[in-house]
Scaffold this active site. Structure first.
Site, short mmCIF file in Angstrom:
data_model
loop_
_atom_site.label_atom_id
_atom_site.label_comp_id
_atom_site.label_asym_id
_atom_site.label_seq_id
_atom_site.Cartn_x
_atom_site.Cartn_y
_atom_site.Cartn_z
N LYS A 149 81.03 45.24 58.01
CA LYS A 149 80.19 44.27 57.31
C LYS A 149 80.86 43.94 55.99
O LYS A 149 81.23 44.86 55.23
CB LYS A 149 78.79 44.83 57.08
CG LYS A 149 77.90 43.97 56.21
CD LYS A 149 76.50 44.56 56.14
CE LYS A 149 75.67 43.91 55.06
NZ LYS A 149 74.28 44.39 55.06
N LYS A 151 80.85 42.14 52.30
CA LYS A 151 80.07 41.59 51.21
C LYS A 151 80.81 40.41 50.59
O LYS A 151 82.00 40.52 50.22
CB LYS A 151 79.79 42.65 50.15
CG LYS A 151 78.79 43.71 50.58
CD LYS A 151 77.38 43.16 50.65
CE LYS A 151 76.35 44.26 50.89
NZ LYS A 151 74.98 43.73 50.92
N LYS A 247 64.38 46.56 56.97
CA LYS A 247 64.72 47.71 56.12
C LYS A 247 63.43 48.45 55.80
O LYS A 247 62.44 47.83 55.38
CB LYS A 247 65.41 47.26 54.83
CG LYS A 247 66.79 46.65 55.03
CD LYS A 247 67.41 46.20 53.72
CE LYS A 247 68.80 45.62 53.93
NZ LYS A 247 69.37 45.07 52.68
#
Length: 328
Positions: A149, A151, A247
């Site tokens: 992933k 950023k 989340k």
């Protein structure tokens, strides 16, 4: 029942950079609930952009201690009524799940009506840096962590992705702009994102601009993160995003996360699970939700100098069901 809580700081191996912040340590709320010789534990980092801090969460939880000792708060439904969504409720909710498992000898997954937990592959996150530095890290990590992933959030983003793809040609890639783009940027970037094999873009636009995504012209699916917290937000993001990022810190614990998973699927949304900063204690409940998610991003303890005892270990990208000594 006796509730205690404390704030813990866990050092990171290096600064972790996203579009809006630089982290040098993971500050978390650690909650313990004791009853009949057993102790249930939960952990939360909270959601900084919603106003959570370790101290505000600590005050929220400490306000409940007297009620716990008086027997006024005995279950997760009571906690959901007393605390808003966010980190404090997450930590208490997960501690109660853990306590119930320890008192009954029945694992949380069984109590939640889930199938036996299976190992899950997680993405690991490359914090924002120069394209060369991110490519070098991708090359080091990809042999053991083949799902990356990235950023993003400034003018160098395509250069970063190009460099990472060259350094890790077989890695799976998803991107997280953390609200750092405009719709025009997103549409301009979209063809190259597809060509680079980017599978998903998280939260490209600032919160409140979700309606603009009705004019998104790219093929890479979009995922709501900061624009989405719990079931109350689902109808607003349908048609604008293909995925939602669940989340536990955002929605307020495992109880809401399990209900949220079912409600999101009923609306045709695809599922991702993510995490804030913290230790394996904060990650363990998320592994239950991860069983139903296409994209799993439960990597935050890999950034720590020292994880909690009985943690996942992160020798590779596979998260295996946690030991009972950790949680659940």
């Amino acid at each position: 029942m006796r509730l205690t809580a404390r704030v813990e700081a866990h050092a990171l191996t290096e600064p972790f950079v996203i579009a809006r912040h630089v982290y040098t340590e993971a500050n978390v709320l650690h909650v313990e609930i004791a009853a009949r010789g057993a102790i249930g534990r939960g952990e939360a980092a909270g959601v900084d952009y919603l106003g959570d801090t370790p101290q505000t969460m600590l005050l929220q939880v400490q306000a409940l201690a007297v009620e716990f000792e008086a027997g006024m708060l005995l279950d997760r439904a009571c906690i959901a009524a007393r605390l808003p969504r966010g980190g404090a409720r997450n930590a208490v909710d997960c501690a109660l799940w853990d306590l119930e498992a320890k008192l009954t000898g029945v694992p949380v997954a069984v109590r939640a009506g889930l199938a036996p937990l299976r190992p899950i592959e997680t993405f690991v996150t490359l914090g924002m840096d120069t394209p060369a530095a991110m490519a070098a890290k991708a090359a080091r990590w990809a042999p053991d962590f083949p799902c990356l992933k990235v950023k993003l959030g400034d003018a160098l983003d395509l250069e970063r992705l190009e460099a990472i793809r060259a350094a890790a040609p077989r890695a799976r890639l998803i991107a997280d702009a953390n609200q750092g783009w405009t719709l025009d940027q997103l549409n301009v970037y979209a063809p190259r994102l597809s060509a680079l094999g980017v599978e998903l873009v998280e939260q490209p636009l600032p919160v409140g601009q979700d309606d603009a995504l009705l004019d998104y012209r790219g093929e890479v699916p979009l995922c709501a993160d900061e624009s989405f917290d719990d079931r109350a937000d689902l109808d607003r993001i349908v048609g604008r995003y293909a995925f939602c990022n669940i989340k536990l810190d955002k929605c307020g614990g495992l109880t809401e996360a399990l209900a949220l998973t079912e409600a999101a699927r009923a609306r045709g949304l695809r599922l991702m699970i993510g995490c804030m900063e913290g230790t394996s204690l904060g990650i363990a409940p998320g592994l239950l939700v991860a069983q139903d998610c296409e994209i799993v991003d439960l990597d935050c303890p890999i950034q720590l100098v020292t994880d909690i005892e009985h943690g996942f270990g992160y020798r590779d990208a596979i998260l295996r069901p946690p030991a009972a000594a950790l949680w659940g």
